[in-house]
Design a protein around this motif. Structure first.
Motif, mmCIF file in Angstrom:
data_model
loop_
_atom_site.group_PDB
_atom_site.id
_atom_site.type_symbol
_atom_site.label_atom_id
_atom_site.label_comp_id
_atom_site.label_asym_id
_atom_site.label_seq_id
_atom_site.Cartn_x
_atom_site.Cartn_y
_atom_site.Cartn_z
ATOM 1 N N ALA A 178 0.809 -1.219 0.000
ATOM 2 C CA ALA A 178 0.000 0.000 0.000
ATOM 3 C C ALA A 178 0.843 1.269 0.000
ATOM 4 N N VAL A 179 2.061 1.186 0.543
ATOM 5 C CA VAL A 179 2.871 2.399 0.613
ATOM 6 C C VAL A 179 3.653 2.660 -0.662
ATOM 7 N N THR A 180 3.606 1.719 -1.624
ATOM 8 C CA THR A 180 4.368 1.923 -2.850
ATOM 9 C C THR A 180 3.577 1.741 -4.139
ATOM 10 N N VAL A 181 2.533 0.930 -4.126
ATOM 11 C CA VAL A 181 1.853 0.567 -5.381
ATOM 12 C C VAL A 181 1.332 1.785 -6.130
ATOM 13 N N LEU A 182 0.604 2.660 -5.441
ATOM 14 C CA LEU A 182 0.039 3.820 -6.137
ATOM 15 C C LEU A 182 1.148 4.706 -6.710
ATOM 16 N N GLY A 183 2.218 4.886 -5.962
ATOM 17 C CA GLY A 183 3.340 5.689 -6.443
ATOM 18 C C GLY A 183 4.023 5.066 -7.639
ATOM 19 N N LEU A 184 4.171 3.731 -7.613
ATOM 20 C CA LEU A 184 4.780 3.050 -8.756
ATOM 21 C C LEU A 184 3.880 3.105 -9.982
ATOM 22 N N PHE A 185 2.560 2.922 -9.783
ATOM 23 C CA PHE A 185 1.628 3.050 -10.904
ATOM 24 C C PHE A 185 1.690 4.461 -11.492
ATOM 25 N N LEU A 186 1.757 5.465 -10.614
ATOM 26 C CA LEU A 186 1.879 6.847 -11.079
ATOM 27 C C LEU A 186 3.181 7.026 -11.856
ATOM 28 N N GLY A 187 4.262 6.425 -11.361
ATOM 29 C CA GLY A 187 5.547 6.503 -12.054
ATOM 30 C C GLY A 187 5.489 5.882 -13.434
ATOM 31 N N VAL A 188 4.838 4.714 -13.538
ATOM 32 C CA VAL A 188 4.693 4.053 -14.839
ATOM 33 C C VAL A 188 3.888 4.939 -15.787
ATOM 34 N N GLU A 189 2.773 5.477 -15.298
ATOM 35 C CA GLU A 189 1.924 6.330 -16.141
ATOM 36 C C GLU A 189 2.682 7.567 -16.612
ATOM 37 N N LEU A 190 3.349 8.246 -15.696
ATOM 38 C CA LEU A 190 4.088 9.455 -16.070
ATOM 39 C C LEU A 190 5.220 9.132 -17.041
ATOM 40 N N THR A 191 5.902 8.010 -16.826
ATOM 41 C CA THR A 191 7.002 7.633 -17.705
ATOM 42 C C THR A 191 6.506 7.343 -19.120
ATOM 43 N N PHE A 192 5.476 6.512 -19.250
ATOM 44 C CA PHE A 192 4.965 6.199 -20.587
ATOM 45 C C PHE A 192 4.325 7.417 -21.243
ATOM 46 N N ASN A 193 3.647 8.246 -20.457
ATOM 47 C CA ASN A 193 3.087 9.491 -20.990
ATOM 48 C C ASN A 193 4.216 10.391 -21.492
ATOM 49 N N GLY A 194 5.274 10.505 -20.712
ATOM 50 C CA GLY A 194 6.413 11.328 -21.111
ATOM 51 C C GLY A 194 7.060 10.838 -22.387
ATOM 52 N N ILE A 195 7.245 9.514 -22.468
ATOM 53 C CA ILE A 195 7.852 8.943 -23.679
ATOM 54 C C ILE A 195 6.974 9.220 -24.900
ATOM 55 N N SER A 196 5.659 9.018 -24.756
ATOM 56 C CA SER A 196 4.776 9.231 -25.913
ATOM 57 C C SER A 196 4.747 10.695 -26.326
#
Length: 186
Positions: free
Chosen positions: A157-175
């Motif tokens: 719970a202390v990392t999942v949402l942050g990691l999901f946000l990181g994945v989203e921001l990273t792929f959004n940034g790349i695109s």
């Protein structure tokens, strides 16, 4: 008619080409945000949870305003109840961010299981079409993500949402970055 539609699309592409720099800038900012999320998933989780809390409060306030602006509408009570509940959920999330993160993470885990099951069932209805296996794989991956979340709960719970946000921001940034560069080179 088709010519005016084509001209509109051409105009849109020309405007996008002129804005390539903005897309690159937004892509870089998004990538930096993704990297920061991966560097400190706890802070990113709390930021995501706080943002969700703020949205619950804003949506609740807007729901209440809408409910009381509709004179003579029979759904005022239900709409007001939804508004109050949304504000309360947001307030609780702000007051207890770690508990809120745990609750939101559990909801994400459940959502992964449910979506995975639906995608798997849907994939079998697509068997006659090319590419149906990718829907099946996506469903299986969703269920695996759900299992991973609950296998390490509550620590996840202390990392999942942050990691999901990181994945989203990273792929959004790349695109955004790749789109901007492609437009510049077009």
């Amino acid at each position: 008619m088709p010519d005016s539609s084509k001209n509109g699309a051409d105009d849109f592409i020309q405007r996008l080409k002129k804005a390539w720099g903005w897309l690159v800038l937004l892509g870089v900012i998004s990538l930096v945000g993704g990297i920061l999320c991966f560097a400190n998933p706890l802070k990113a989780t709390i930021a995501a949870e706080t943002l969700a809390a703020i949205f619950f409060i804003l949506i609740g306030i807007l729901q209440l305003a809408q409910a009381f602006s509709m004179q003579g509408w029979g759904g005022v009570l239900w709409s007001a109840i939804v508004g109050v509940v949304s504000v309360l959920v947001g307030a609780i999330l702000i007051k207890n961010p770690l508990e809120g993160a745990a609750t939101l993470t559990a909801m994400v885990g459940i959502l992964m299981f449910v979506m995975g099951g639906f995608k798997i069932a849907y994939s079998f209805s697509l068997r006659s079409m090319a590419g149906w296996v990718w829907v099946l794989v996506s469903g299986i991956l969703s269920i695996v993500i759900g299992i991973v979340i609950f296998a390490d709960f509550p620590w996840a719970a202390v990392t999942v949402l942050g990691l999901f946000l990181g994945v989203e921001l990273t792929f959004n940034g790349i695109s955004l970055l790749m789109t901007g560069i492609a437009l510049r080179n077009a």
